[in-house]
Design a protein around this motif. Structure first.
Motif, mmCIF file in Angstrom:
data_model
loop_
_atom_site.group_PDB
_atom_site.id
_atom_site.type_symbol
_atom_site.label_atom_id
_atom_site.label_comp_id
_atom_site.label_asym_id
_atom_site.label_seq_id
_atom_site.Cartn_x
_atom_site.Cartn_y
_atom_site.Cartn_z
ATOM 1 N N LEU A 187 0.129 -7.322 0.979
ATOM 2 C CA LEU A 187 -1.152 -6.700 1.292
ATOM 3 C C LEU A 187 -1.827 -7.398 2.460
ATOM 4 O O LEU A 187 -2.334 -6.754 3.390
ATOM 5 N N ARG A 210 0.847 5.371 0.363
ATOM 6 C CA ARG A 210 0.024 6.429 0.972
ATOM 7 C C ARG A 210 0.286 7.765 0.287
ATOM 8 O O ARG A 210 1.385 8.020 -0.195
ATOM 9 N N TYR A 260 -4.248 -0.939 11.561
ATOM 10 C CA TYR A 260 -4.786 -0.608 10.238
ATOM 11 C C TYR A 260 -6.250 -0.185 10.318
ATOM 12 O O TYR A 260 -7.075 -0.853 10.938
ATOM 13 N N ARG A 283 -4.762 6.097 -0.234
ATOM 14 C CA ARG A 283 -3.945 4.881 -0.339
ATOM 15 C C ARG A 283 -4.212 4.183 -1.676
ATOM 16 O O ARG A 283 -5.323 4.234 -2.210
ATOM 17 N N SER A 284 -3.188 3.546 -2.185
ATOM 18 C CA SER A 284 -3.314 2.867 -3.477
ATOM 19 C C SER A 284 -2.353 1.696 -3.537
ATOM 20 O O SER A 284 -1.435 1.576 -2.714
ATOM 21 N N ILE A 285 -2.567 0.841 -4.525
ATOM 22 C CA ILE A 285 -1.663 -0.289 -4.782
ATOM 23 C C ILE A 285 -1.342 -0.287 -6.271
ATOM 24 O O ILE A 285 -2.237 -0.173 -7.114
ATOM 25 N N ILE A 303 -9.155 1.449 -1.088
ATOM 26 C CA ILE A 303 -7.863 1.315 -1.758
ATOM 27 C C ILE A 303 -8.087 1.522 -3.251
ATOM 28 O O ILE A 303 -8.997 0.947 -3.835
ATOM 29 N N ILE A 349 0.837 -1.200 0.000
ATOM 30 C CA ILE A 349 0.000 0.000 0.000
ATOM 31 C C ILE A 349 0.872 1.249 0.000
ATOM 32 O O ILE A 349 1.766 1.398 0.831
#
Length: 375
Positions: A127, A71, A136, A81-83, A141, A69
């Motif tokens: 993840l 930020r 968390y 947040r992203s992947i 996401i 992840i």
């Protein structure tokens, strides 16, 4: 007898790469990354050796990622947040704002970005570990914020699907942005998650003109297929938006109304847009591209872009970089807003749930639980 082309140190602008060598690619050149100590350019040594060089082929390296992840704290971006399971993108969109990130790998934001890719095979495992952390807190996401999670190599690597499997298992919300019809492969997972208010998809449609699309986005799904993808997502119960990004003054801005009408008819319930962004390396790539494909419009387009960026080709200021400023940017924005309002695409329908989140078992905790069950 032909001799190999030389690589020489040079301070000049990169030379365009021959059309046959970059067939099916978006960028015109392959300038050295900005952090490299030397600038290298190909020069023919008189033996016509450049004509003998093979076409650029897609190469995929593997990265043992340390985190899944990413930020961000940008106030003008709707997610924190992203992947990104891949670095680089084979779609080859010439305007892609992620191209400069390839310089951190010692590679070019030009043709290297779309031919020298990196996959993160351990991303789903990471993840799971990050979602199991006691601290968390779930929020949506985003997938597809840097490079497309459904670019062609996803067919073989299936990293995006593995990520979705973890998110479905933990009932974690996800938002996807893609240009690819490959997203329909995962319709089984996405439809189940959408039924619980946990998934949404945005399909990026830049133009309805297949010729312009092939020039700008050479390996992405055709515009007609993207509209079909919107329809199939809608039919499966997955909330879907249309993203018009980028809007390029005097090139595709005249399509705004027709594009939104087509997306709404296909089943989109929400719309957004981003004005063309030209950070340092991108401005050179886009200028080269315009000179090759639209030389008669080049000066006009660049002049209009400067009008939206305070006289420059880019302004990275928060609140300005996505939509620009000035009369040209205002006109584009109002046109988009009016069309969206008329079609019912201006209402925000796609807020996802976070209250269903169930953290995965941490390895140590699971083992302890298993031992206690013996007594």
């Amino acid at each position: 007898m032909s001799q190999p082309a030389r690589q020489t140190v040079s301070s000049s602008a990169p030379s365009p790469i021959g059309g046959e060598r970059r067939r099916g690619r978006g960028a015109v050149s392959n300038a050295t990354g900005r952090f490299e100590p030397l600038v290298r350019t190909e020069e023919d040594d008189g033996w016509d050796a450049l004509a003998d060089l093979p076409p650029f082929k897609t190469e995929v390296a593997h990265e043992a990622a340390r985190t899944a992840i990413t930020r961000n704290q940008s106030p003008d971006i709707a997610f924190d947040r992203s992947i990104n399971p891949y670095r680089g993108c084979e779609h080859g969109c010439v305007y892609c704002f992620a191209r400069p990130t390839h310089a951190y790998l010692g590679l070019s934001p030009g043709l290297d970005f779309e031919t020298k890719l990196t996959a993160k095979p351990n991303v789903a495992e990471l993840l799971r570990r990050e979602l199991s952390a006691p601290s968390y807190k779930p929020r949506t996401i985003a997938l597809g914020t840097n490079t497309d999670p459904y670019q062609p190599i996803e067919k073989d690597y299936r990293l995006t699907r593995k990520i979705l499997e973890v998110l479905e298992e933990t009932r974690h919300p996800v938002g996807i942005v893609t240009k690819s019809a490959l997203v329909l492969r995962d319709l089984d997972i996405l439809s189940r998650m959408a039924a619980q208010g946990l998934a949404k998809v945005a399909i990026s449609v830049t133009t309805l003109d297949p010729v312009l699309a092939r020039q700008m986005e050479p390996r992405a799904t055709t515009p007609a297929k993207r509209l079909e993808t919107i329809a199939k997502l809608k039919e499966a119960g997955v909330p879907v938006a249309v993203l018009t990004a980028p809007v390029i003054p005097s090139l595709n801005d005249h399509e705004i109304d027709r594009l939104l009408e087509s997306a709404a008819a296909a089943g989109a319930i929400e719309a957004g847009y981003v004005l063309l962004r030209l950070p340092d390396e991108i401005k050179h790539l886009v200028q080269e591209w315009l000179l090759e494909h639209h030389p008669g419009k080049m000066r006009r387009i660049l002049s209009l872009i400067r009008e939206t960026r305070g006289g420059k080709l880019y302004d990275a200021g928060w609140g300005k970089r996505q939509t620009g400023e000035g009369v040209v940017a205002w006109t584009i924005g109002r046109r988009f807003e009016m069309a969206s309002r008329r079609l019912g695409l201006d209402r925000r329908h796609l807020k996802l749930r976070t209250d269903l989140f169930t953290p995965p078992e941490r390895k140590g905790r699971a083992e302890a639980s298993e031992q206690l069950s013996l007594f």
